[in-house]
Design an enzyme around this catalytic site. Structure first.
Site, PDB file in Angstrom:
ATOM      1  N   HIS A 373       7.154  84.541   6.575  1.00 43.50           N
ATOM      2  CA  HIS A 373       8.427  83.815   6.422  1.00 43.50           C
ATOM      3  C   HIS A 373       9.560  84.669   5.880  1.00 43.50           C
ATOM      4  O   HIS A 373      10.638  84.127   5.598  1.00 43.50           O
ATOM      5  CB  HIS A 373       8.260  82.618   5.489  1.00 43.50           C
ATOM      6  CG  HIS A 373       7.389  81.536   6.010  1.00 43.50           C
ATOM      7  ND1 HIS A 373       7.858  80.490   6.764  1.00 43.50           N
ATOM      8  CD2 HIS A 373       6.062  81.334   5.899  1.00 43.50           C
ATOM      9  CE1 HIS A 373       6.857  79.684   7.083  1.00 43.50           C
ATOM     10  NE2 HIS A 373       5.743  80.178   6.567  1.00 43.50           N
ATOM     11  N   LYS A 565      21.782  75.508   0.117  1.00 35.60           N
ATOM     12  CA  LYS A 565      20.518  76.242   0.283  1.00 35.60           C
ATOM     13  C   LYS A 565      20.283  77.011  -1.012  1.00 35.60           C
ATOM     14  O   LYS A 565      21.149  77.018  -1.892  1.00 35.60           O
ATOM     15  CB  LYS A 565      20.599  77.215   1.465  1.00 35.60           C
ATOM     16  CG  LYS A 565      21.874  78.082   1.496  1.00 35.60           C
ATOM     17  CD  LYS A 565      21.939  78.958   2.729  1.00 35.60           C
ATOM     18  CE  LYS A 565      22.447  78.277   3.970  1.00 35.60           C
ATOM     19  NZ  LYS A 565      21.426  78.027   4.976  1.00 35.60           N
ATOM     20  N   ARG A 566      19.125  77.662  -1.164  1.00 36.24           N
ATOM     21  CA  ARG A 566      18.917  78.500  -2.337  1.00 36.24           C
ATOM     22  C   ARG A 566      20.051  79.511  -2.458  1.00 36.24           C
ATOM     23  O   ARG A 566      20.579  79.989  -1.441  1.00 36.24           O
ATOM     24  CB  ARG A 566      17.575  79.240  -2.218  1.00 36.24           C
ATOM     25  CG  ARG A 566      16.377  78.378  -2.489  1.00 36.24           C
ATOM     26  CD  ARG A 566      16.410  77.764  -3.871  1.00 36.24           C
ATOM     27  NE  ARG A 566      16.078  78.728  -4.893  1.00 36.24           N
ATOM     28  CZ  ARG A 566      14.953  78.740  -5.609  1.00 36.24           C
ATOM     29  NH1 ARG A 566      14.045  77.789  -5.438  1.00 36.24           N
ATOM     30  NH2 ARG A 566      14.743  79.653  -6.517  1.00 36.24           N
ATOM     31  N   LYS A 571      22.021  85.329   1.629  1.00 33.94           N
ATOM     32  CA  LYS A 571      22.557  84.131   2.286  1.00 33.94           C
ATOM     33  C   LYS A 571      24.082  84.099   2.216  1.00 33.94           C
ATOM     34  O   LYS A 571      24.724  83.296   2.872  1.00 33.94           O
ATOM     35  CB  LYS A 571      21.961  82.871   1.665  1.00 33.94           C
ATOM     36  CG  LYS A 571      20.444  82.726   1.923  1.00 33.94           C
ATOM     37  CD  LYS A 571      19.885  81.488   1.252  1.00 33.94           C
ATOM     38  CE  LYS A 571      18.376  81.386   1.292  1.00 33.94           C
ATOM     39  NZ  LYS A 571      17.844  80.900   2.577  1.00 33.94           N
ATOM     40  N   THR A 673      16.261  76.331   8.407  1.00 29.23           N
ATOM     41  CA  THR A 673      15.885  75.042   8.990  1.00 29.23           C
ATOM     42  C   THR A 673      16.988  74.014   8.754  1.00 29.23           C
ATOM     43  O   THR A 673      17.130  73.077   9.536  1.00 29.23           O
ATOM     44  CB  THR A 673      14.551  74.517   8.412  1.00 29.23           C
ATOM     45  OG1 THR A 673      14.550  74.742   7.005  1.00 29.23           O
ATOM     46  CG2 THR A 673      13.368  75.222   9.039  1.00 29.23           C
ATOM     47  N   LYS A 677      18.984  70.851  11.036  1.00 28.52           N
ATOM     48  CA  LYS A 677      19.249  69.483  10.564  1.00 28.52           C
ATOM     49  C   LYS A 677      20.732  69.142  10.706  1.00 28.52           C
ATOM     50  O   LYS A 677      21.105  68.044  11.112  1.00 28.52           O
ATOM     51  CB  LYS A 677      18.821  69.335   9.092  1.00 28.52           C
ATOM     52  CG  LYS A 677      17.325  69.530   8.884  1.00 28.52           C
ATOM     53  CD  LYS A 677      16.941  69.735   7.417  1.00 28.52           C
ATOM     54  CE  LYS A 677      15.517  70.271   7.312  1.00 28.52           C
ATOM     55  NZ  LYS A 677      15.185  70.796   5.974  1.00 28.52           N
TER      56      LYS A 677
HETATM   57  C1  26V Z   1       8.091  84.373  -2.277  1.00 27.89           C
HETATM   58  C2  26V Z   1       7.775  84.294  -3.599  1.00 27.89           C
HETATM   59  C3  26V Z   1       7.551  85.536  -4.320  1.00 27.89           C
HETATM   60  C4  26V Z   1       7.663  85.341  -5.787  1.00 27.89           C
HETATM   61  C5  26V Z   1       6.898  84.149  -6.284  1.00 27.89           C
HETATM   62  C6  26V Z   1       7.315  82.891  -5.643  1.00 27.89           C
HETATM   63  C7  26V Z   1       7.625  83.038  -4.201  1.00 27.89           C
HETATM   64  C8  26V Z   1       7.800  81.917  -3.447  1.00 27.89           C
HETATM   65  C9  26V Z   1       8.109  82.023  -2.120  1.00 27.89           C
HETATM   66  C10 26V Z   1       8.280  83.246  -1.540  1.00 27.89           C
HETATM   67  C11 26V Z   1       8.604  83.378  -0.100  1.00 27.89           C
HETATM   68  C12 26V Z   1       9.787  82.683   0.309  1.00 27.89           C
HETATM   69  C13 26V Z   1       9.945  82.839   1.786  1.00 27.89           C
HETATM   70  C14 26V Z   1      10.741  81.735   2.371  1.00 27.89           C
HETATM   71  O1  26V Z   1      10.970  80.717   1.766  1.00 27.89           O
HETATM   72  N1  26V Z   1      11.150  81.944   3.575  1.00 27.89           N
HETATM   73  C15 26V Z   1      11.936  80.963   4.299  1.00 27.89           C
HETATM   74  O2  26V Z   1      11.047  80.289   5.172  1.00 27.89           O
HETATM   75  C16 26V Z   1      11.713  79.306   5.936  1.00 27.89           C
HETATM   76  C17 26V Z   1      10.663  78.589   6.738  1.00 27.89           C
HETATM   77  O3  26V Z   1      10.101  79.456   7.652  1.00 27.89           O
HETATM   78  C18 26V Z   1      12.764  79.960   6.792  1.00 27.89           C
HETATM   79  O4  26V Z   1      13.443  78.957   7.507  1.00 27.89           O
HETATM   80  C19 26V Z   1      13.755  80.739   5.946  1.00 27.89           C
HETATM   81  O5  26V Z   1      14.649  81.443   6.756  1.00 27.89           O
HETATM   82  C20 26V Z   1      13.006  81.709   5.060  1.00 27.89           C
HETATM   83  O6  26V Z   1      13.882  82.330   4.137  1.00 27.89           O
END
Ligand code: 26V
Length: 833
Positions: A373, A565-566, A571, A673, A677
């Site tokens: 992701h 968004k975050r 972004k 995503t 929406k």
């Molecule tokens: C990474 C980490 C690393 C530190 C600890 C907590 C943590 C939690 C999550 C992540 C990975 C985040 C990746 C993510 O959210 N990617 C998003 O995924 C969406 C669904 O596929 C996508 O639409 C977004 O573009 C993408 O940023």
């Protein structure tokens, strides 16, 4: 929320009812739940008591269908899909559940009879915020689509006691407060104390030789924690199927060490409990900053081990033969967070089920698949070998062994290139010996997928370039989607009704093929008028929310320009803020021009430790205050940062948006995503050719979007060349320069003029996300937005076409692709396109 009992229901003399039997029955079941499950009567029920009674009444209907669904899967010996995810960003469930059960109208009528306000009931339900952002919300959409498509999908995750923090903005700064979604209990879940597993940590591994002289490895952990199951039913559209989301809670083996307690060591007696239970205490609130902490690895292993033990038990109970695992089971790893599953599945197959190594490896690879992701280097997980050795010694052995066989097999194919071997190794030797979880997930899976076409191409070219060359058939694309049940029918009943009236009921069951029938309506002024009426309705609702929460008045005739968004540098909320400032300056310099009124709406959380992102939130708030208070602007421009963005807030914001900001540096947003929406609800997108924006521009037509900026290829070339000269770019853009100077000199922070000097200096000297390079093009695209807005016929024609052409972005389509290409788990009756 009122603390007064009976605040939802106004008591009145029992009227004679003309309601249908269904409504009567539902009403009685609500009253029975209120009395016998909640222990209240209508006269002294709090609003939350009503919520619970209604949820429990709805849940009974779920349970009936749940049992049937399980029985059907068993009877048909259907293949089961296990979706392993550390995050499920669910939001509220009441309307979702009633609506998918087909009970929404019945429930509304029953509540009307009871004189209870359903809107207030809806709002007391806390969001289940067990996720950070896109990845977690995708998991929730996927669960709903699997149930709808009758796929035997099980979600596995952690039942965090505290979900994502509550964001409080005070004096413009973000503060994090603990989120407490379980304070009033959770009517949707079933605790299953009988479903529990031991999870080991630490200790040592010894070689033991058994009677048959075969040596095997015996892991003796020093710490054992219990995983307890909590099940939430997930119902599909029109009760198609009801699946299970099984979340694990960590418990100590013993609640109290009685000997220590009796010896007077009262704190020590519960120390183990605190340590064990901390595993499911809180969601990691970062979505791509380096984690690396031990607790996170403990969470990952905890839920992976419990889930694999559980699914292997089920498999053996149903099929009795471990060798049929890949035929009956597919396991999807949502990012690398559950990647330790590769080693854990091998451990269970080899050490517990006594399968020979290579046979076990074949079974594992055929069963597992992995979704990537993000390509951001800081979000790619790796764990120090030393930590793994200490916490999971047997897994570290297994990882070494997988690596050794892997490297051996390459050498056997005459591959000796040292650089190549180093890059595909499971161990990174350059940063103090770490296990690369991405490589582990790749090697242990038969399918690795990206989440949009561009992202998948970039995976092949970047992080997995060398592995991809070795295994060219493994990487495939599965562009994300969103569930239309929540993101169209539930959030936008007005638009849904309009669609039904004009293109028929079919839109509810097959939006993927039906929405396109809306195209000709884009040309009809009478239809556009109704489409606009819906938008105005939603904008008024959002304006009310902003007034209530922030006491700011919004002009609902203005363009609602939304970026939610975050908060992340890639972004580029900062690019949007630079445009805001440049527009502000332009209005001040030229107040008599016929400016198109705008409302800039921001919302989003920053990881608690991400200082730059928190400073961007503060900047948004400083800019908002300055501009909103400036009389020369005369309300032509308003800026709001709405606190505590979550699924529920998204549900109010998205249908109210005219313009959707999807402006990440090309190549950096894996998919996005919310972009889907917004378009589904008829907002026009201003965006870069990044993530799924690319597919959106192909399907919707780039002429109905505002595409700007460098392409991913251009970003790569310009970054790679090393000749990206920000200073030169700024010098050539008077507007950009003006905006940067104003922020940097403290125009928006007179109380602390140097607050943003560092932030802006950073941009000027190291513009990693290339805001400056894209600024002029962004400005021009924004002026095209203004131009189109002044031509309502064209604007609303494009808006209708956005809705009409977004059917492909249904998560049903995405899930069908996973089920057909990766899981081989499509039930035969659903194998249509
Ligand atoms: C990474 C980490 C690393 C530190 C600890 C907590 C943590 C939690 C999550 C992540 C990975 C985040 C990746 C993510 O959210 N990617 C998003 O995924 C969406 C669904 O596929 C996508 O639409 C977004 O573009 C993408 O940023």
């Amino acid at each position: 929320m009122s603390a007064e009992p009976n605040s939802a229901a106004k008591q009145k003399d029992a009227p004679t009812s003309h309601a249908s039997p269904d409504v009567q029955a539902f009403k009685h079941s609500i009253l029975a739940k209120l009395k016998y499950a909640v222990g209240k009567d209508p006269a002294n029920a709090y609003i939350h008591d009503w919520f619970e009674a209604i949820a429990l009444a709805a849940r009974d209907h779920l349970v009936d269908n749940w049992e049937e669904s399980e029985a059907r899967v068993d009877r048909k010996q259907q293949k089961r899909v296990y979706y392993l995810s550390l995050e499920f960003l669910i939001g509220r469930l009441l309307v979702d559940c009633l609506s998918n059960l087909g009970l929404l109208e019945t429930a509304k009528a029953a509540l009307a009879e009871l004189d209870v306000d359903i809107e207030r009931i809806r709002e007391v339900e806390p969001d289940a915020a067990l996720g950070n952002g896109g990845l977690g919300r995708l998991a929730a959409c996927f669960m709903e689509s699997m149930a709808t498509l009758n796929i035997a999908g099980h979600g596995y995750g952690i039942r965090y006691e505290h979900g994502l923090f509550k964001q409080v903005i005070s004096d413009g700064w973000q503060h994090e407060h603990t989120e407490t979604w379980l304070d009033f209990g959770n009517p949707w879940e079933f605790e299953r104390p009988e479903v529990s597993y031991n999870i080991g940590f630490g200790g040592s591994v010894n070689t033991v030789t058994e009677r048959n002289d075969v040596p095997r490895q015996h892991w003796q952990p020093t710490e054992i924690i219990r995983a307890i199951a909590y099940d939430t039913p997930v119902v599909g559209w029109r009760r198609a199927g009801v699946n299970t989301l099984r979340l694990w809670r960590a418990r100590a083996l013993e609640d109290l060490q009685l000997e220590r307690f009796n010896a007077g060591d009262h704190l020590g007696a519960v120390a183990d409990v605190v340590r064990a239970e901390s595993i499911s205490r809180v969601l990691y609130p970062a979505d791509s900053t380096e984690a690396g902490q031990e607790l996170r690895l403990r969470q990952e292993y905890f839920f992976v081990s419990a889930s694999l033990q559980d699914l292997l038990h089920r498999h053996m109970r149903l099929h009795g033969d471990i060798h049929s695992l890949p035929e009956k089971v597919a396991i999807q790893l949502n990012d690398t967070h559950p990647a330790i599953a590769v080693a854990e599945l091998m451990r269970q197959l080899v050490d517990v089920y006594r399968i020979e190594w290579f046979a076990a490896w074949e079974l594992s690879v055929a069963t597992l698949s992995y979704t990537n992701h993000t390509l951001l280097p800081e979000a790619l997980e790796s764990w120090p070998v030393s930590l793994m050795e200490r916490l999971l010694p047997r897994h570290m052995q297994i990882i070494y062994l997988i690596n050794a066989y892997h490297i051996d097999s390459l050498r056997a194919q005459d591959i000796h290139d040292f650089e190549l071997l180093r890059s595909v190794s499971l161990i990174d030797e350059e940063h103090g010996r770490r296990v690369r979880m991405g490589n582990l997930a790749f090697l242990g899976s038969h399918s690795i997928n990206g989440v949009s076409a561009l992202h998948t191409d970039l995976m092949r070219e970047t992080v997995f370039r060398d592995l991809h060359n070795l295994y060219p058939d493994r990487i495939r694309n599965k562009t994300n989607g969103v569930t239309f049940r929540r993101w169209l029918y539930q959030v936008n009943p007005q638009l849904t009704q309009l669609l039904i009236e004009n293109i028929g009921q079919g839109v509810l069951d097959s939006p993927e093929s039906s929405l396109i029938k809306l195209e000709p309506f884009a040309e009809k002024p009478a239809f556009r008028k109704q489409f606009i009426a819906q938008r105005q309705h939603s904008k008024a609702a959002l304006a009310r929310l902003v007034k209530e929460r922030m006491n700011i008045d919004l002009n609902t005739e203005a363009i609602f320009d939304v970026q939610v968004k975050r908060i992340h540098e890639y972004k580029r909320q900062l690019l949007n803020l630079l445009h805001t400032v440049a527009l502000y300056q332009a209005i001040r310099n030229d107040p008599t021009t016929d400016w198109v009124p705008r409302v800039k709406i921001f919302a989003g959380k920053a990881a608690a430790s991400y200082h730059q992102a928190k400073l961007i939130i503060k900047l948004a708030n400083d800019i908002s205050r300055t501009i909103n208070d400036d009389p020369t602007v005369r309300g032509l421009l308003k800026v709001v940062f709405i606190p505590n963005y979550n699924v529920s807030l998204a549900e109010t914001i998205i249908p109210a948006a005219d313009l959707s900001e999807q402006i990440s540096t090309a190549g950096m947003e894996a998919s996005g995503t919310s972009n889907m929406k917004f378009a589904l609800n008829g907002a026009l997108t201003i965006g870069t050719l990044d993530g799924a924006n690319v597919e959106m521009s192909q399907l919707i037509g780039a002429e109905h979007m505002f595409i700007f900026g460098m392409t991913a290829q251009e970003v790569k070339v310009r970054m790679g060349n090393g000749d990206y000269d920000t200073i030169h770019v700024i010098k050539n853009s008077e507007r950009l320069n003006g905006a940067l100077e104003a922020i940097s000199k403290g125009v928006f922070s007179p109380d602390d003029p140097e607050r943003y000097t560092g932030l802006i200096d950073g941009l000027v000297h190291h513009d990693r996300y290339m805001l400056c390079a894209d600024f002029d093009s962004y400005w021009d695209a924004q002026r095209k937005v203004d131009e189109l807005w002044q031509n309502p016929n064209q604007w609303w024609r494009s808006a209708v076409l956005n809705t009409a052409r977004t059917g492909w972005f249904s998560s049903d389509r995405t899930i069908r692709e996973y089920a057909e290409d990766i899981w081989k788990a499509m039930p035969p009756e659903k194998k249509k396109g």
